[in-house]
Design a protein around this motif. Structure first.
Motif, mmCIF file in Angstrom:
data_model
loop_
_atom_site.group_PDB
_atom_site.id
_atom_site.type_symbol
_atom_site.label_atom_id
_atom_site.label_comp_id
_atom_site.label_asym_id
_atom_site.label_seq_id
_atom_site.Cartn_x
_atom_site.Cartn_y
_atom_site.Cartn_z
ATOM 1 N N GLU A 1 60.399 37.616 35.810
ATOM 2 C CA GLU A 1 60.705 38.490 36.872
ATOM 3 C C GLU A 1 59.466 38.872 37.501
ATOM 4 N N GLU A 2 58.475 38.966 36.759
ATOM 5 C CA GLU A 2 57.212 39.358 37.493
ATOM 6 C C GLU A 2 56.566 38.501 38.681
ATOM 7 N N SER A 3 56.401 38.813 39.751
ATOM 8 C CA SER A 3 56.024 38.110 41.042
ATOM 9 C C SER A 3 54.784 37.733 40.757
ATOM 10 N N MET A 4 54.267 36.613 41.313
ATOM 11 C CA MET A 4 52.871 36.171 41.470
ATOM 12 C C MET A 4 51.927 37.272 41.984
ATOM 13 N N GLY A 5 52.294 38.094 43.000
ATOM 14 C CA GLY A 5 51.471 39.191 43.381
ATOM 15 C C GLY A 5 51.310 40.160 42.349
ATOM 16 N N GLU A 6 52.137 40.464 41.471
ATOM 17 C CA GLU A 6 51.924 41.630 40.411
ATOM 18 C C GLU A 6 51.111 40.840 39.499
ATOM 19 N N ASN A 7 51.287 39.651 39.100
ATOM 20 C CA ASN A 7 50.350 39.116 38.243
ATOM 21 C C ASN A 7 49.030 38.925 38.560
ATOM 22 N N LEU A 8 48.824 38.627 39.806
ATOM 23 C CA LEU A 8 47.380 38.350 40.245
ATOM 24 C C LEU A 8 46.596 39.513 40.385
ATOM 25 N N LEU A 9 47.381 40.765 40.622
ATOM 26 C CA LEU A 9 46.714 42.205 40.919
ATOM 27 C C LEU A 9 46.500 42.748 39.514
ATOM 28 N N LYS A 10 47.171 42.350 38.442
ATOM 29 C CA LYS A 10 46.849 43.026 37.275
ATOM 30 C C LYS A 10 45.408 42.252 36.707
ATOM 31 N N ALA A 11 45.184 40.858 37.098
ATOM 32 C CA ALA A 11 44.295 39.972 36.621
ATOM 33 C C ALA A 11 43.040 40.575 37.477
ATOM 34 N N PHE A 12 43.135 40.855 38.593
ATOM 35 C CA PHE A 12 41.804 41.310 39.494
ATOM 36 C C PHE A 12 41.353 42.520 38.857
ATOM 37 N N ARG A 13 42.339 43.517 38.542
ATOM 38 C CA ARG A 13 41.784 44.915 38.094
ATOM 39 C C ARG A 13 41.143 44.654 36.786
ATOM 40 N N ASP A 14 41.284 43.543 35.937
ATOM 41 C CA ASP A 14 40.771 43.432 34.646
ATOM 42 C C ASP A 14 39.194 43.109 35.005
ATOM 43 N N PRO A 15 38.175 43.697 34.238
ATOM 44 C CA PRO A 15 36.773 43.276 34.698
ATOM 45 C C PRO A 15 36.535 42.036 33.868
ATOM 46 N N SER A 16 37.418 41.654 33.058
ATOM 47 C CA SER A 16 37.169 40.161 32.368
ATOM 48 C C SER A 16 37.106 39.126 33.261
ATOM 49 N N TYR A 17 38.174 39.469 34.230
ATOM 50 C CA TYR A 17 38.665 38.293 35.079
ATOM 51 C C TYR A 17 37.422 37.956 36.160
ATOM 52 N N SER A 18 36.767 38.980 36.330
ATOM 53 C CA SER A 18 35.565 39.186 37.283
ATOM 54 C C SER A 18 34.484 38.486 36.753
ATOM 55 N N LEU A 19 34.335 38.707 35.534
ATOM 56 C CA LEU A 19 33.307 37.965 34.522
ATOM 57 C C LEU A 19 33.367 36.836 34.514
ATOM 58 N N LEU A 20 34.630 36.184 34.389
ATOM 59 C CA LEU A 20 34.948 35.019 34.144
ATOM 60 C C LEU A 20 34.660 34.151 35.743
ATOM 61 N N PHE A 21 35.114 34.753 36.652
ATOM 62 C CA PHE A 21 34.928 34.207 37.838
ATOM 63 C C PHE A 21 33.380 34.116 38.241
ATOM 64 N N ALA A 22 32.670 35.096 37.978
ATOM 65 C CA ALA A 22 30.996 35.068 38.033
ATOM 66 C C ALA A 22 30.481 34.126 37.502
ATOM 67 N N GLY A 23 30.881 33.783 36.180
ATOM 68 C CA GLY A 23 30.197 32.949 35.332
ATOM 69 C C GLY A 23 30.384 31.397 35.536
ATOM 70 N N PHE A 24 31.543 31.274 36.149
ATOM 71 C CA PHE A 24 31.787 29.713 36.521
ATOM 72 C C PHE A 24 31.046 29.227 37.585
ATOM 73 N N PHE A 25 30.328 29.893 38.364
ATOM 74 C CA PHE A 25 29.657 29.660 39.571
ATOM 75 C C PHE A 25 28.483 28.611 39.048
ATOM 76 N N SER A 26 27.796 28.809 38.293
ATOM 77 C CA SER A 26 26.562 28.134 37.660
ATOM 78 C C SER A 26 27.111 26.767 36.968
ATOM 79 N N CYS A 27 28.179 26.832 36.376
ATOM 80 C CA CYS A 27 28.769 25.634 36.142
ATOM 81 C C CYS A 27 29.016 24.591 37.075
ATOM 82 N N GLY A 28 29.744 24.992 38.274
ATOM 83 C CA GLY A 28 29.875 24.220 39.549
ATOM 84 C C GLY A 28 28.593 23.777 39.984
ATOM 85 N N TYR A 29 27.689 24.715 40.302
ATOM 86 C CA TYR A 29 26.216 24.573 40.864
ATOM 87 C C TYR A 29 25.700 23.358 40.282
#
Length: 419
Positions: A203-231
């Motif tokens: 029942e939880e919408s995609m927007g609600e799910n994404l917003l919860k993840a974006f508010r979690d500092p761990s999600y931001s850390l995973l986002f930042a950390g994956f940059f060097s893997c791609g590089y």
């Protein structure tokens, strides 16, 4: 294309879903991993600067990153298999059309469609299907096996491209690759996976799910950390064959190369990419297995540390055929080992319902790094006549990723936040 609610997770590790997903990823990545082999033939035939080809592959990597959350959302809205079909046809169309490009700008624009095609047939969609079809006990290893299939593609992709180039034009090779990505769609009937989620998650919408993840500092850390893997991965995939060809050409490597059945430094470059993929099959599966027993964030930190040390040692020591082989094996063991751990963290922390989209957004960081690595590789090579600076930038971002994963909170978000 939607899956039935009656379908269940398999308790077996090896399933038709896993095997079919491996087949799609293998073909998709065999093609993608071969582009570095085309750099010198295209430049020599068309007279393009290294920067021009590098920008085309950089755009391909960026499009792959942009397309990953897009195809993830498609899969979750219109069905997994339909999203894969769309991705495969975009991939094939981009390959065929880019083979007829007569200017760098046209080639660069068309590589955007190739990148979108890779997104539709790559990790984001496939790993989400495999993850849903796997039991909790097997999920980490299943994701590792599917990821290792990408390395299997890398094992065969560059050597096959090198062999085909000895028989025909690079344009004809692109057409053959386009046929291959369409042909692999034959396995799609086996890719049926359940959606093992609670009623609340449904029942939880995609927007609600994404917003919860974006508010979690761990999600931001995973986002930042994956940059060097791609590089690191994109730079090596696109530039390492040319780097090896040029750096080893002045070292009289014939004796060593002939001893292992390689008769030219260009072939050594292709073999190096293949060795990276071969070593990563074992490395990725080992990482997934270890993820069952140890915190994934610490494993990720160790992997990035190993990459940083390997890259620094390689560029500081004399470049020889032997050092190329050793570096390829070491880097290969760490190559895609980050993917099952990162995707596994996404599934564990944020759940399976919107895993494809959430992982796709994280993967965008990977491809931003890929764009930077490929483009800077060509730009700095044309400016300085070597790849030294871009290597050292890779060392720096690798060290950053080793540090940034340490504060990640692996506790599921549903246990940390009120319903």
């Amino acid at each position: 294309m939607a899956v039935s609610g009656t379908e269940k997770q398999s308790t077996s590790l090896i399933t038709p879903v896993l095997l079919a997903g491996c087949a799609v990823i293998l073909v998709s990545f065999a093609i993608r991993a071969s582009f570095g082999v085309f750099q010198i033939p295209i430049a020599e035939e068309l007279g393009w600067a290294r920067t021009e080809f590098s920008l085309a592959i950089a755009i391909q990597n960026l499009a792959w990153g942009i397309g990953q959350p897009v195809f993830g959302a498609f899969a979750e809205r219109i069905g997994d298999r339909l999203a894969i079909i769309i991705g495969a046809f975009i991939y094939a169309g981009g390959l065929v059309l880019s083979g007829f490009a007569v200017s760098p700008a046209a080639h660069q624009i068309l590589e955007f469609f190739v990148g979108m095609g890779v997104a539709g047939t790559g990790f984001g969609v496939i790993l989400a299907i495999v993850g849903r079809a796997s039991s909790d006990e097997n999920r980490s290893v299943s994701l590792a096996i599917a990821t290792a299939a990408g390395s299997g593609g890398q094992v065969v992709g560059a050597p096959v491209a090198e062999w085909l180039l000895s028989l025909m034009s690079w344009q004809s090779v692109f057409i053959i690759f386009a046929v291959a990505i369409i042909a692999v769609l034959a396995v799609l009937p086996f890719m049926r996976a359940p959606e093992p989620v609670s009623q609340q998650r449904l029942e939880e919408s995609m927007g609600e799910n994404l917003l919860k993840a974006f508010r979690d500092p761990s999600y931001s850390l995973l986002f930042a950390g994956f940059f060097s893997c791609g590089y690191q991965l994109a730079f090596i995939t696109a530039h390492f064959p040319a780097f090896v060809t040029e750096m080893c050409a002045a070292i009289s490597p014939a004796g060593f190369l002939h001893a292992v059945g390689v008769t030219s430094t260009s072939a050594l470059g292709a073999v190096a990419i293949s060795l990276i993929g071969l070593a990563n099959i074992a490395g990725t599966i080992l990482a997934g297995w270890l993820g069952k027993f140890y915190l994934k964030k610490y494993l990720l930190s160790l992997i990035y540390t190993g990459r940083t040390v390997a890259a620094a040692a390689f560029i500081m020591l004399p470049i020889t055929p032997t050092s190329v082989i050793v570096f390829s094996v070491v880097m290969g063991a760490l190559w895609l080992a980050t993917v099952p751990l990162t995707s596994g963290l996404i599934a564990h922390i944020y759940g399976l319902r919107y895993m494809a989209t959430l992982y796709g957004i994280i993967f965008l960081s990977h491809q931003l790094g890929g764009f930077a690595g490929v483009w800077l590789g060509g730009l700095l090579y044309d400016a300085y006549g070597n790849y030294n600076l871009v290597w050292w930038i890779g060392v720096g971002v690798g060290a950053f990723s080793a540090i940034v994963h340490l504060p990640v909170n692996e506790r599921p978000l549903s246990e940390r936040m009120p319903a």
